[in-house]
Design a protein around this motif. Sequence first.
Motif, PDB file in Angstrom:
ATOM      1  N   GLY A  32       0.825  -1.207   0.000  1.00  0.00           N
ATOM      2  CA  GLY A  32       0.000   0.000   0.000  1.00  0.00           C
ATOM      3  C   GLY A  32       0.857   1.253   0.000  1.00  0.00           C
ATOM      4  O   GLY A  32       0.615   2.192  -0.782  1.00  0.00           O
ATOM      5  N   ILE A  33       1.872   1.267   0.864  1.00  0.00           N
ATOM      6  CA  ILE A  33       2.799   2.403   0.892  1.00  0.00           C
ATOM      7  C   ILE A  33       3.548   2.490  -0.433  1.00  0.00           C
ATOM      8  O   ILE A  33       3.729   3.576  -1.001  1.00  0.00           O
ATOM      9  N   GLY A  34       3.970   1.330  -0.933  1.00  0.00           N
ATOM     10  CA  GLY A  34       4.665   1.305  -2.214  1.00  0.00           C
ATOM     11  C   GLY A  34       3.789   1.799  -3.354  1.00  0.00           C
ATOM     12  O   GLY A  34       4.271   2.444  -4.284  1.00  0.00           O
ATOM     13  N   ALA A  35       2.489   1.487  -3.286  1.00  0.00           N
ATOM     14  CA  ALA A  35       1.567   1.946  -4.323  1.00  0.00           C
ATOM     15  C   ALA A  35       1.479   3.468  -4.324  1.00  0.00           C
ATOM     16  O   ALA A  35       1.465   4.104  -5.385  1.00  0.00           O
ATOM     17  N   ILE A  36       1.419   4.060  -3.135  1.00  0.00           N
ATOM     18  CA  ILE A  36       1.393   5.522  -3.041  1.00  0.00           C
ATOM     19  C   ILE A  36       2.677   6.105  -3.634  1.00  0.00           C
ATOM     20  O   ILE A  36       2.654   7.064  -4.404  1.00  0.00           O
ATOM     21  N   ASN A  37       3.812   5.480  -3.256  1.00  0.00           N
ATOM     22  CA  ASN A  37       5.095   5.937  -3.809  1.00  0.00           C
ATOM     23  C   ASN A  37       5.125   5.810  -5.328  1.00  0.00           C
ATOM     24  O   ASN A  37       5.484   6.748  -6.053  1.00  0.00           O
TER      25      ASN A  37
END
Length: 485
Positions: free
Chosen positions: A20-25
Amino acid sequence: MGIVVKQSFKNTISTYLGFGIGAINTLFLYTNFITDEYYGLIAFVLSTANIMMPLMAFGVHNTLIKFYSTFKTKNSLNSFLTLMLILPMFVVVPVALIGYFGYDVISDLLSQRNGIVKDYVWHIIIAAISMGYFEVFFAWAKTQMQTVFGNFMKEVFHRIGIMLLLFCVYLGYLNVHEFINAIIIVYVLRMVIMKLYAFIIRWPVLKFNRIESFRAIIKYSSLIILAGSVATLILDIDKFMLGQYIDIEEVAYYSVAIYIASVISVPQRSMHQILMPITANYLNEKNKVALKDLYQRSSLSLFIISGLIFLLIVLNINQLYLIIPEEFSYGLTVVFLISLAKLYDTLLGNNNAILFNSDYYRVVLLFGVLLTVLIVILNMVFIPLLGIDGAAVATFIAIFIYNTAKIYFVNRKFKMLPFTKDSLKVGILILVSVAVFYFWEFPFHPIVNIAFKSLLIGCVYVFAVYKMNVSKDISGILKKYLPIK
């Protein structure tokens, strides 16, 4: 499956948090805070480091798990663990020396198509070493049946670090060159923290006694380097080769599409952490009944869970591409092909764990060599013709052939297949869901459409899985946590 389900559930949470964090990044911060050229550069550097990682680890992360349970005395076990800590240095030191004395030659070769790569060779080497030793220390923790913290570090830590760094770029605290340097520092820090945790679980006692299985260990480690590199090569060598054939900005577009499709593999990555040591124990104990049960139940559970994720991605992908920069929509075909390939991956269950930890690990080397040659040839053929779509076609064909070969080989040697008639039922459910929902869109904002459609698909899919009662493990979880009767 108790410890598998318990730790897999925790690992799945941390892995999804990381993704999820990676998707935002990946989808929003990189695409808005960093130019496409430098985004492509970062993807190229990290992918190349990831390709080198198994070499830097000297296969120790697999060797630790395979041989750990075979040592029955403290002295022999401590000598084995000492060897595992030292062994990667026999690769790390020569590679560092080659990098130092051959820097100009290496940098010229890597920057023939894109000159921006020239100044970042040392970034690749340091990142590769950090990734390699991280996997060694993570494997150290896995042998103690402790995977949750390591999985958090593997999936979440560096993504949080990169997110913070991206905001530093946006606020003007870092320029892009300092940002790339800081990313490498994050990977080094991740390795150091993992080392401290692994040693807290089991403090190393340095012993240099003779190990009876020394030759077998060295032989296994040497051969497994390539065998264990195959999964990494499949999804990273294409980014490396794209950087040699097309403008590096397009590597960024490809990376976004690959990241979206890779979400399907989250449950597999989570369950794999604990399946590896358990599979090794069953093989060492020659418990084929338990091994077959684990093989089929892990395959079915992963197929059901990943099937839902596959549907959520494929059935929402058109709406998703409406909320990110338009140029990234070129990766639509990549998402479809890689999603199918990753879904096929989940059908294998703990197939990799069986091959890596059995006496047939040499065949993985053979498959790995053939696959590496095949994927390089396919990329050389398809990338010039189709660009990033060509890389996806090459990857899909390679994964299909590689996975089919592994299923055939395990069935031939162990007389067992990962799938059952229940796997067919789930496959039909997925196909019907695609046919029913793909062209159905709500007339709202893309984010609202994705939310409503995902909720509808999820409810229908979960209800169907429960009513068909295809998996006792999944049905048990649904009964426990959801109001389904």
